[in-house]
Design an enzyme around this catalytic site. Structure first.
Site, PDB file in Angstrom:
ATOM      1  N   ILE A 216      44.036  34.585  33.162  1.00  0.00           N
ATOM      2  CA  ILE A 216      44.401  35.965  33.480  1.00  0.00           C
ATOM      3  C   ILE A 216      44.418  36.118  35.006  1.00  0.00           C
ATOM      4  CG2 ILE A 216      41.994  36.812  33.259  1.00  0.00           C
ATOM      5  CD1 ILE A 216      45.074  38.895  32.327  1.00  0.00           C
ATOM      6  N   LYS A 217      45.557  36.607  35.520  1.00  0.00           N
ATOM      7  CA  LYS A 217      45.643  36.871  36.966  1.00  0.00           C
ATOM      8  C   LYS A 217      45.185  38.309  37.194  1.00  0.00           C
ATOM      9  CE  LYS A 217      49.173  35.670  39.589  1.00  0.00           C
ATOM     10  NZ  LYS A 217      50.630  35.670  39.934  1.00  0.00           N
ATOM     11  N   ILE A 218      44.172  38.454  38.021  1.00  0.00           N
ATOM     12  CA  ILE A 218      43.647  39.798  38.290  1.00  0.00           C
ATOM     13  C   ILE A 218      43.692  40.046  39.804  1.00  0.00           C
ATOM     14  CG2 ILE A 218      41.680  41.340  38.010  1.00  0.00           C
ATOM     15  CD1 ILE A 218      40.582  39.466  35.835  1.00  0.00           C
TER      16      ILE A 218
END
Ligand code: G3P
Length: 224
Positions: free
Chosen positions: A86-88
């Site tokens: 997940i890119k946050i």
């Protein structure tokens, strides 16, 4: 070893590239997915089909609060599998979400990184990757190579690795590799360009011409 990922949702182009370049995965962000996506469900399905097993898939959250980011990450991991990150984007909610995702065994790429101290904050949480935006740093007068060197020193004390992003030219790519960034995510067009040189083509043409003059259309194996 430097991992090279594709920063694009053009899957046809990605497949072509993967036939001759060792690609380790794909990254997207909301702008990339919004660009060419008439049918996003189909696009996500294609990404899942093409980038499996050891090939990494990094998809950016579209949520803002910690709670919703984590819920989204769980759903995306369920869909894509264990190779999903997940890119946050880094901010207070993002850091909270990153911590929570790590505790739930979801891999995290902390993105939209511009400074070494952002890298420190993310690394201390044990995120898998930090994604500094090389060209965007240069665009605002920063020295991306020096900043990458500083970031590299910081991550060397943690389990976090650098996934350098936002490249617009070959020198930025070369410098990130030489600094020792673990991974780079690059547009297919720039990767394609990185293997090309006009004098390589000129040399190949010269070899062909010299051979033709003496041996015509015959091939070297005919003389074995
Ligand atoms: O994946 C995010 C990053 O690559 C952004 O790149 O080209 O929009 O600056 P760019």
């Amino acid at each position: 070893m430097t991992k090279i990922l594709i920063d694009s949702a053009n899957i046809e182009k990605a497949k072509e590239l993967m036939s001759y370049y060792d690609i380790s995965g794909i990254t997207t962000n909301p702008s990339i997915l919004a660009k060419g996506a008439k049918n996003l469900s189909e696009k996500l399905k294609e990404i899942k089909e093409v980038f499996k097993e050891d090939l990494e898939i990094h998809i950016q959250t579209t949520e803002k609060s910690c709670e919703k980011i984590v819920l989204e990450a769980e759903k995306l991991k369920k869909y894509f599998g264990d190779n999903f990150f997940i890119k946050i984007p880094i901010n207070k909610e993002g850091l909270k979400a990153a911590k929570e995702c790590k505790s739930k065994n979801i891999k995290v790429t902390m993105t939209a990184i511009f400074t070494p101290l952002q890298v420190l904050a993310a690394s201390k949480l044990g995120v898998d990757y930090v994604a500094p935006y090389v060209n965007r740093i240069d665009n605002i007068g920063g020295d991306s190579t020096k900043i990458l060197e500083e970031m590299q020193k910081i991550v060397s004390n943690y389990d976090t690795k650098i996934l350098a992003a936002s490249f617009k030219n070959q020198n930025q790519i070369k410098d990130a590799v030489l600094v020792g960034a673990y991974a780079l995510t690059i547009s297919p067009e720039l990767i394609e360009e990185s293997i090309w040189h006009p004098y390589t083509d000129k040399s190949i043409a010269q070899f062909e011409e010299d051979w033709q003059k003496t041996f015509g259309d015959s091939k070297v194996v005919e003389y074995l």
